[in-house]
Write a protein that holds these residues in place. Sequence first.
Motif, PDB file in Angstrom:
ATOM      1  N   ALA A   3       0.819  -1.223   0.000  1.00  0.00           N
ATOM      2  CA  ALA A   3       0.000   0.000   0.000  1.00  0.00           C
ATOM      3  C   ALA A   3       0.851   1.272   0.000  1.00  0.00           C
ATOM      4  N   LEU A   4       2.157   1.139   0.269  1.00  0.00           N
ATOM      5  CA  LEU A   4       2.959   2.347   0.507  1.00  0.00           C
ATOM      6  C   LEU A   4       3.176   3.173  -0.764  1.00  0.00           C
ATOM      7  N   ARG A   5       3.552   2.490  -1.843  1.00  0.00           N
ATOM      8  CA  ARG A   5       3.834   3.227  -3.088  1.00  0.00           C
ATOM      9  C   ARG A   5       2.594   4.001  -3.562  1.00  0.00           C
ATOM     10  N   PRO A   6       1.445   3.295  -3.738  1.00  0.00           N
ATOM     11  CA  PRO A   6       0.254   4.046  -4.171  1.00  0.00           C
ATOM     12  C   PRO A   6      -0.159   5.147  -3.195  1.00  0.00           C
ATOM     13  N   LEU A   7       0.056   4.905  -1.907  1.00  0.00           N
ATOM     14  CA  LEU A   7      -0.311   5.936  -0.923  1.00  0.00           C
ATOM     15  C   LEU A   7       0.486   7.210  -1.181  1.00  0.00           C
ATOM     16  N   VAL A   8       1.798   7.076  -1.371  1.00  0.00           N
ATOM     17  CA  VAL A   8       2.629   8.268  -1.578  1.00  0.00           C
ATOM     18  C   VAL A   8       2.251   8.962  -2.892  1.00  0.00           C
ATOM     19  N   GLU A   9       1.956   8.173  -3.910  1.00  0.00           N
ATOM     20  CA  GLU A   9       1.499   8.763  -5.185  1.00  0.00           C
ATOM     21  C   GLU A   9       0.252   9.616  -4.942  1.00  0.00           C
ATOM     22  N   ARG A  10      -0.673   9.032  -4.198  1.00  0.00           N
ATOM     23  CA  ARG A  10      -1.928   9.734  -3.928  1.00  0.00           C
ATOM     24  C   ARG A  10      -1.684  11.009  -3.111  1.00  0.00           C
ATOM     25  N   LEU A  11      -0.766  10.895  -2.129  1.00  0.00           N
ATOM     26  CA  LEU A  11      -0.455  12.068  -1.307  1.00  0.00           C
ATOM     27  C   LEU A  11       0.081  13.193  -2.185  1.00  0.00           C
ATOM     28  N   LEU A  12       0.870  12.807  -3.195  1.00  0.00           N
ATOM     29  CA  LEU A  12       1.429  13.812  -4.105  1.00  0.00           C
ATOM     30  C   LEU A  12       0.333  14.401  -4.991  1.00  0.00           C
ATOM     31  N   GLU A  13      -0.494  13.522  -5.567  1.00  0.00           N
ATOM     32  CA  GLU A  13      -1.564  13.991  -6.453  1.00  0.00           C
ATOM     33  C   GLU A  13      -2.499  14.958  -5.743  1.00  0.00           C
ATOM     34  N   VAL A  58      -1.349  16.668  -0.626  1.00  0.00           N
ATOM     35  CA  VAL A  58      -1.190  16.548   0.823  1.00  0.00           C
ATOM     36  C   VAL A  58       0.308  16.533   1.134  1.00  0.00           C
ATOM     37  N   ALA A  59       1.083  15.924   0.231  1.00  0.00           N
ATOM     38  CA  ALA A  59       2.547  15.898   0.393  1.00  0.00           C
ATOM     39  C   ALA A  59       3.198  16.611  -0.783  1.00  0.00           C
ATOM     40  N   GLN A  60       4.448  17.045  -0.552  1.00  0.00           N
ATOM     41  CA  GLN A  60       5.182  17.745  -1.606  1.00  0.00           C
ATOM     42  C   GLN A  60       6.561  17.130  -1.804  1.00  0.00           C
TER      43      GLN A  60
END
Length: 574
Positions: free
Chosen positions: A271-281, A284-286
Motif C-alpha cells: 500500500a505504501l507506493r500508491p499511498l505516496v502517489e496519492r499524497l502527491l496527487e 497533501v505531500a510535496q
Amino acid sequence: MTTQNSTITTLREQLAFRLREALLRAGLSEDVVEISPATTSKFGDYQSNTAMVLAKRLGANPRTIAERIVASLNVADLSAPPEIAGAGFLNFRFSQEFLTRRISCIFDDDRMGVPFACHRKRIIIDFSCPNVAKPMHVGHIRSTILGDALARIARFLGHEVITDNHIGDWGTQFGKVIYGWKHFLDQDRLAREPVEELVRLYRHTHRLEEENPAIAAQARKELVLLQQGDPENLRIWKQSVELSWKEFEKIYRTLEIHFDQCLGESFYNEALRPLVERLLETKVAQPSEGAVCIFFPETPELTPCIVRKTDGGFLYATTDLATIEYRVKTWNPDAIWYVTGAPQALHFRQIFAAARRLGIQAELVHIAFGSILGEDRKMMKTRSGENVALAELLNEAIERASKIIAEKNPTLPSEERQNLASAIGIGAVKYAELSQHRMTDYVFSWDKMLSFQGNTAPYLQNAYVRIRSLFRKSNAIPQETCAILLESPEERALALRLLQFGETVSAVLEEFRPNLLANYLFELANLFHGFYEKCPVLRAENAIRHSRLALCHLTARVLSQGLSLLGIRAPEKM
Ligand code: ARG
C-alpha cells in the motif's frame, strides 16, 4: 435475583445532576459543575468547589454564591442540605437511608453499579507491537499491560474493541539480519534460542559495519533485495518472522493476553507506493529535495513528516499512515488508541495531523507512558548492560512467587502451586505497572511488587482469598436479597467505597489511567480490613450477620471484577 441494571447512576453523577438543576434554578451558569469525593471524611462524602469557581468569574463573594446554590438545591432524598465550609466549599454527606438503599441496588446488580458508557464506540487499540529480530524488552511490557487493561475496561463499559498488534516485522533491521544470516548463522543456536540468535546476527553485522563501510553497503543491498522481492531474502525474512512470533506467543500466553488482529508492518507493504502517489496527487505531500514530505504550516512547531526518502525507501510514518487508512476502511472505528512510549509523541502528532489532511475523522489518541527504572533509578538493564528480556523477567516473577508460596504453604500440591505462582507472579508484574500513573518512570522492585503488604497485587488477591475462605469455613451463603445495615462507621465507609466502583471504572478512560482503578481497589481492601477488625461477621446474629456477610460478598465481587479488569486473576485460595 441479580439484574443487569445498567441504569444505576453513580453517586457522582447523581450529585452533579442535582447541582446542575440548582444552578439553573438559581439563575447561575451550569457549566462549572464540579463534584469529587471528599478528601477526608471530616468534610463529608463529596465536595464541590463550584461556588468558588463561579464567584471568581462573577467577582462575587463565594459564600454568598454557595448560599444561593444551597437555597435552590433539592437533595432531600439523598442527604441533608450540604454544609458550606471554608472559602465556599459545598460538603455533602449522604443519609444512612439513601446509602442503605443504594448499596442494596448495587448488591443486586450484575455490574456492581458500573454504568455503560453513554456513547458506545468502536475502538481500535494498537498496543504491544514488538519488533522482529529484536527481543521484546521491558519497554514493551508497559504497552502490553496497559493496552490490555484499557481494552478490558473499554469492553466492560460497552465499547466495541478491536485489539491490533502492529508488530515491527519490516524494518531496516532486516538488512543487517540477512547479511548476518548469510555469513555467520549458527544453525544450532537458531533452533535453540531463535530470537537471541537473530539479535546476535543483527548486532554482529552492526559492529562490522562500523569498522567497514563496505559491509554497511552490502547490508543495505540485502535490504533493497528483500524489498524488491528476492526469493532467498524473502525466505530468510519469513523464517525470522515466524521464529520470533513463536517466542512472542509464549509471552502472550504467559500474560494471558490475546489480540484480535496481528497485522504487522509488512502487511502494509504493497500500500505504501500508491499511498505516496496519492499524497502527491492530492497535494497533501510535496516533493522536497528529492524526498517526499508532508508540511504542517498551520502548526509551525511540528516538523515536516518524510514519507519517502531520497533513495525511494518508505518510513515508519508511511506505514502508519497506510495502517490508519486500512483500519478506517476496514472497521470504520470511532477511535484509534496507540499505546506507545512517550519518545514517539512527535511521530504520532505528525501522522495524526497528516491523517486529518487525508480526511480521516476518527478520534486518534497517543496514550504515552514513561520508562521502567532499575533499583539504581537508571534505565533498567541486565548486568551486561543489555535490555532485560521480557520472557526471562516473567519467568523470574513466577519463580519468585512460587518460592514465597512454598514458604507460606509447604503442603500445597505442586500443580496448584504452579497455577497460583503464575496468578501471583504475573499479577504482581502487571499491578506494578497499572498502579502507577502511566507517565511516571517507576522503579522495578521485586521485593516491593511481590510483598503481601502495601499497594500490591498479592495484597489485593489475599484480601479476596480471606473473604472467600470466610464463606468456605462458615458454610455461610450470601443471601440473594437482604437488608444491608450500615450502623458502624466502618460499615458505612466500606459501603460508600463500594458504591464508588462505577464512577471509578468510568473515570479510567477519561485520561487512560488504570491506576485510578488500582488505587481504588487498594483503598477498598484497606477499608475492608478495617471493617473486618471492628465488626464481627460470623459471631454476629441474624440480621446483622446477614448484612455483614452481604458486605463481605460484595467486596469480594468488586475485588475480583476490578482485578479482572486489570488483567489479574483472583485465586480462590492462597
Ligand atoms: N514497533 C514499534 C516500537 O517498538 C511500536 C509500534 C507502535 N504502533 C504503531 N502503529 N506505530 O517502537
